[in-house]
Write an enzyme that holds these catalytic residues in place. Structure first.
Site, PDB file in Angstrom:
ATOM      1  N   GLU A   1      -2.442  11.374   3.001  1.00  0.00           N
ATOM      2  CA  GLU A   1      -3.456  11.162   4.030  1.00  0.00           C
ATOM      3  C   GLU A   1      -3.557  12.437   4.854  1.00  0.00           C
ATOM      4  O   GLU A   1      -2.541  13.039   5.214  1.00  0.00           O
ATOM      5  CB  GLU A   1      -3.086   9.989   4.944  1.00  0.00           C
ATOM      6  CG  GLU A   1      -3.260   8.633   4.323  1.00  0.00           C
ATOM      7  CD  GLU A   1      -3.101   7.519   5.340  1.00  0.00           C
ATOM      8  OE1 GLU A   1      -4.121   6.965   5.781  1.00  0.00           O
ATOM      9  OE2 GLU A   1      -1.942   7.215   5.706  1.00  0.00           O
TER      10      GLU A   1
ATOM     11  N   GLU B   1       0.848  -1.190   0.000  1.00  0.00           N
ATOM     12  CA  GLU B   1       0.000   0.000   0.000  1.00  0.00           C
ATOM     13  C   GLU B   1       0.879   1.232   0.000  1.00  0.00           C
ATOM     14  O   GLU B   1       1.796   1.355   0.820  1.00  0.00           O
ATOM     15  CB  GLU B   1      -0.914   0.011   1.230  1.00  0.00           C
ATOM     16  CG  GLU B   1      -1.737   1.281   1.390  1.00  0.00           C
ATOM     17  CD  GLU B   1      -2.603   1.267   2.651  1.00  0.00           C
ATOM     18  OE1 GLU B   1      -2.953   0.167   3.111  1.00  0.00           O
ATOM     19  OE2 GLU B   1      -2.900   2.368   3.176  1.00  0.00           O
TER      20      GLU B   1
END
Length: 284
Positions: free
Chosen positions: A170, A165
């Site tokens: 974020e 990932e």
């Protein structure tokens, strides 16, 4: 820098005119000059690498996101998050005025109290290496958790996090003045306390559009906020558990919700995550 390089080239030309054989001391000086010039030119060579656009969505249309490019996650997908991701629902994901708008709402829907959207290129487009660049305006509010990220296309056969990932961006509303990048693999992930990542401090990043990008190379991942490189994740050479990033990944753009200690702040809604464009380049 330019004048210094010019002097090196001039000195090199003079030395060559006076050099007759390899035993000449000038030959050694020439070789040192050549090595110095090569080192000095290396950053310019890296900067001038060519990029080729291989996939993009400029959102120059109206309505639902282009179905030839995007699919959806649906339902309560992960992390016990409170939002229900909807499919093909304009209230949560629509293209208008040249932007993709992902909206999180407080509403009763299929047993949920909140809805949002998560768009993916899974089954539509996958890639190995390259630059992912997204220009976006983040939502504001303590309960938002927007992200731009990738997952290995083999996730159906190899469970997370072994698939790999790459969290290009974020943002947690609970930490309103920073933006993060994170990398998760089988050996390095937050569940083991070994996750790798970095963050950049920026006051109110939600107040304007910014460019969020990663450059994915065979030996490293470079993360950018606008034109600033703020984190590099190098390949350690420890095997696929450390580096599954030699296989295809697909892209995800979603707006999740995070409760924090005080629970969901309903003043957050509606929360709008606005994406101007998504571009993926090969790096040659």
């Amino acid at each position: 820098m330019e004048s210094f390089l010019f002097r090196q080239f001039v000195d090199l030309r003079v030395l060559f005119n006076g050099c007759s054989c390899k035993s000449d001391l000038k030959f050694l000086i020439i070789m040192k000059k050549i090595l110095l010039i090569a080192i000095l030119l290396m950053p310019f060579a890296a900067f001038s690498q060519t990029r080729k656009l291989v996939w993009s969505d400029e959102f120059e249309y109206k309505g639902l996101p282009d179905p030839s490019k995007w699919d959806y996650e649906e339902g309560f997908v992960r992390n016990r998050e409170p939002q229900y991701y909807t499919r093909e629902r304009l209230e949560n994901s629509k293209v208008d005025a040249g932007n993709l708008v992902i909206t999180a709402l407080k509403e009763e829907y299929k047993g949920a109290k909140y809805t949002s959207a998560s768009l993916v290129t899974k089954g539509k487009f996958e890639f190995t290496y390259g630059r992912v660049e997204v220009r976006a305006k983040l939502p504001a509010g303590v309960s938002v958790w927007p992200a731009i990220w990738t997952l290995g296309t083999n996730i159906g056969k190899t469970r997370w996090p072994m698939c790999g990932e790459i969290d290009i961006m974020e943002y947690w509303g609970t930490s309103p003045n920073s933006v993060s990048a994170n990398v998760h693999t089988g050996d390095y992930n937050h569940t083991k306390g070994t996750g790798r990542g970095g963050k950049i401090a920026w006051e109110n990043p939600w107040a304007d559009f910014h460019i969020y990008a990663v450059e994915w190379y065979p030996d490293r991942l470079d993360f950018f906020f606008d034109d600033k490189l703020y984190y590099t994740c190098p390949k350690k050479g420890e095997g696929i558990g450390e580096w599954p990033f030699d296989s295809p990944q697909y892209l995800l753009i979603n707006l999740a919700l995070t409760s924090g200690k005080a629970g969901i702040d309903d003043k957050t809604f509606p929360a709008k995550y606005i994406i101007d464009y998504v571009r993926i380049y090969s790096l040659n």
